[in-house]
Design an enzyme around this catalytic site. Structure first.
Site, PDB file in Angstrom:
ATOM      1  N   ASP A 123     -18.984 -46.374  27.245  1.00  0.00           N
ATOM      2  CA  ASP A 123     -20.110 -46.230  26.314  1.00  0.00           C
ATOM      3  C   ASP A 123     -19.851 -47.085  25.079  1.00  0.00           C
ATOM      4  O   ASP A 123     -18.912 -46.841  24.318  1.00  0.00           O
ATOM      5  CB  ASP A 123     -20.263 -44.761  25.924  1.00  0.00           C
ATOM      6  CG  ASP A 123     -21.559 -44.465  25.197  1.00  0.00           C
ATOM      7  OD1 ASP A 123     -21.993 -45.297  24.374  1.00  0.00           O
ATOM      8  OD2 ASP A 123     -22.132 -43.393  25.443  1.00  0.00           O
TER       9      ASP A 123
ATOM     10  N   SER B 102     -27.649 -38.452  23.944  1.00  0.00           N
ATOM     11  CA  SER B 102     -27.434 -39.199  22.707  1.00  0.00           C
ATOM     12  C   SER B 102     -27.954 -38.410  21.503  1.00  0.00           C
ATOM     13  O   SER B 102     -27.514 -37.308  21.236  1.00  0.00           O
ATOM     14  CB  SER B 102     -28.083 -40.583  22.824  1.00  0.00           C
ATOM     15  OG  SER B 102     -27.619 -41.461  21.830  1.00  0.00           O
ATOM     16  N   THR B 103     -28.940 -38.939  20.775  1.00  0.00           N
ATOM     17  CA  THR B 103     -29.538 -38.200  19.662  1.00  0.00           C
ATOM     18  C   THR B 103     -30.107 -36.870  20.136  1.00  0.00           C
ATOM     19  O   THR B 103     -30.050 -35.856  19.423  1.00  0.00           O
ATOM     20  CB  THR B 103     -30.632 -39.042  18.996  1.00  0.00           C
ATOM     21  OG1 THR B 103     -30.054 -40.241  18.480  1.00  0.00           O
ATOM     22  CG2 THR B 103     -31.317 -38.285  17.875  1.00  0.00           C
TER      23      THR B 103
ATOM     24  N   ALA C 257     -23.683 -38.141  26.873  1.00  0.00           N
ATOM     25  CA  ALA C 257     -23.424 -39.240  25.927  1.00  0.00           C
ATOM     26  C   ALA C 257     -23.952 -38.875  24.544  1.00  0.00           C
ATOM     27  O   ALA C 257     -24.581 -39.680  23.859  1.00  0.00           O
ATOM     28  CB  ALA C 257     -24.054 -40.541  26.421  1.00  0.00           C
TER      29      ALA C 257
ATOM     30  N   TRP D  74     -32.446 -41.954  20.873  1.00  0.00           N
ATOM     31  CA  TRP D  74     -33.071 -42.924  19.963  1.00  0.00           C
ATOM     32  C   TRP D  74     -32.947 -44.304  20.565  1.00  0.00           C
ATOM     33  O   TRP D  74     -31.893 -44.649  21.110  1.00  0.00           O
ATOM     34  CB  TRP D  74     -32.350 -42.854  18.619  1.00  0.00           C
ATOM     35  CG  TRP D  74     -32.772 -43.861  17.581  1.00  0.00           C
ATOM     36  CD1 TRP D  74     -33.775 -43.703  16.662  1.00  0.00           C
ATOM     37  CD2 TRP D  74     -32.204 -45.147  17.325  1.00  0.00           C
ATOM     38  NE1 TRP D  74     -33.857 -44.820  15.854  1.00  0.00           N
ATOM     39  CE2 TRP D  74     -32.890 -45.726  16.245  1.00  0.00           C
ATOM     40  CE3 TRP D  74     -31.167 -45.881  17.913  1.00  0.00           C
ATOM     41  CZ2 TRP D  74     -32.598 -46.986  15.736  1.00  0.00           C
ATOM     42  CZ3 TRP D  74     -30.864 -47.143  17.419  1.00  0.00           C
ATOM     43  CH2 TRP D  74     -31.577 -47.689  16.336  1.00  0.00           C
TER      44      TRP D  74
ATOM     45  N   HIS E  95     -23.688 -46.194  28.037  1.00  0.00           N
ATOM     46  CA  HIS E  95     -24.404 -45.158  27.298  1.00  0.00           C
ATOM     47  C   HIS E  95     -25.654 -44.714  28.046  1.00  0.00           C
ATOM     48  O   HIS E  95     -25.939 -43.522  28.135  1.00  0.00           O
ATOM     49  CB  HIS E  95     -24.783 -45.693  25.914  1.00  0.00           C
ATOM     50  CG  HIS E  95     -25.381 -44.664  25.011  1.00  0.00           C
ATOM     51  ND1 HIS E  95     -24.698 -43.546  24.601  1.00  0.00           N
ATOM     52  CD2 HIS E  95     -26.618 -44.590  24.430  1.00  0.00           C
ATOM     53  CE1 HIS E  95     -25.472 -42.810  23.811  1.00  0.00           C
ATOM     54  NE2 HIS E  95     -26.637 -43.423  23.695  1.00  0.00           N
TER      55      HIS E  95
END
Length: 279
Positions: free
Chosen positions: A224, A95-96, A120, A29, A253
């Site tokens: 991060d 991530s997401t 991450a 995201w 990140h």
């Protein structure tokens, strides 16, 4: 454009490059599939077929009003995989996107999947609580939503800086990389972006991770500033049987963009290992 239409009528864009063993990529995201170009070009050149889609509401996919939640994100990914009849997949999520991969395995199993890579990634759960004292206070996510609703353009410009660690002494993050982040972020529907904050911050992935029965690699930058290592990958490693952990000192990140050669090297090595189920 290459697209599929889900059962709910949402159009999902995807890119499909190369030939060979399949690697799918799920983006973070508020970006889109182009965030993976550095990995996709490299892996395609190494003899892999690489597939990445724009999450609903992001990039070139349609801005559906409903379904901005992890269950639907996972089902959209499943729709792409089924439409292309992908098999023996290495699933990669950042991530997401790491949450999306985890929820896909939790909901759809590993019949089509041979390995997973979470970079991450947000699992097992980001929000701070008595059970998750290393987590992020909900007030921070409330602030994200407030900033999005108030001035999303300025928010995205500011968010890119810690995302890539550009605020750290000696950082060499280019203006082009920051501008690219802004341009991709502005393609996300405001409602989709706003509701995605709840999806990536409040969803609990513990049961999904326990369902992993395939070799899994956890990659994470130790610096991060967006998804704290101790609240995410280190905890996921205790839930995924046999998980391999690779943590990078000083990396941010957005390590897939700031340090693509390093990420690509380790991703390729993992993808080339023999495929096996974890007992």
């Amino acid at each position: 454009m290459s697209t599929i239409t889900t059962g709910s009528g949402t159009t999902i864009y995807y890119k499909d490059w190369g030939e060979g063993p399949v690697v799918t990529f799920s983006h973070g995201w508020p970006l889109n599939a182009d965030a993976w170009d550095g990995q996709m070009l490299f892996m395609a050149q190494q003899g892999f077929r690489v597939v990445a889609h724009d999450r609903r509401g992001h990039g070139r996919s349609s801005q559906a009003s409903a379904g901005n939640d992890m269950d639907t994100y996972a089902d959209d990914l499943a729709a792409v995989i089924d439409a292309l009849d992908l098999q023996d997949i290495t699933m990669v999520g950042h991530s997401t996107g790491g949450g999306e991969v985890a929820r896909y395995i939790g909901r759809h199993g590993t019949r089509r999947v041979s390995r997973a890579v979470l970079i991450a990634a947000v699992p097992p759960g980001l929000v701070k609580s008595a059970a998750n004292p290393e987590g992020v206070p909900i007030e921070l996510f409330d602030g994200l939503r407030s900033s999005l609703a108030g001035d999303r353009a300025q928010f995205y410009r500011e968010f890119a800086v810690p995302f890539f660690g550009a605020n750290r002494p000696g950082a060499t993050v280019s203006q082009g990389l920051l501008d690219q982040f802004f341009l991709w972020s502005m393609q996300v529907g405001l409602k989709n972006s706003y509701e995605c904050v709840k999806a990536f911050s409040e969803t609990q992935f513990h049961d999904d991770l326990r369902a992993f029965d395939i070799p899994t690699l956890l990659m994470h930058g130790e610096d991060d500033q967006i998804v704290p290592l101790d609240a995410s990958s280190r905890k996921s490693a205790t839930l995924v049987k046999g998980a391999v952990e690779l943590y990078y000192p000083g990396l941010p990140h957005g390590l897939t963009a700031t340090h693509p050669a390093l990420v690509n090297r380790d991703l390729l090595a993992f993808c080339r290992e023999g495929r096996r189920k974890v007992a």
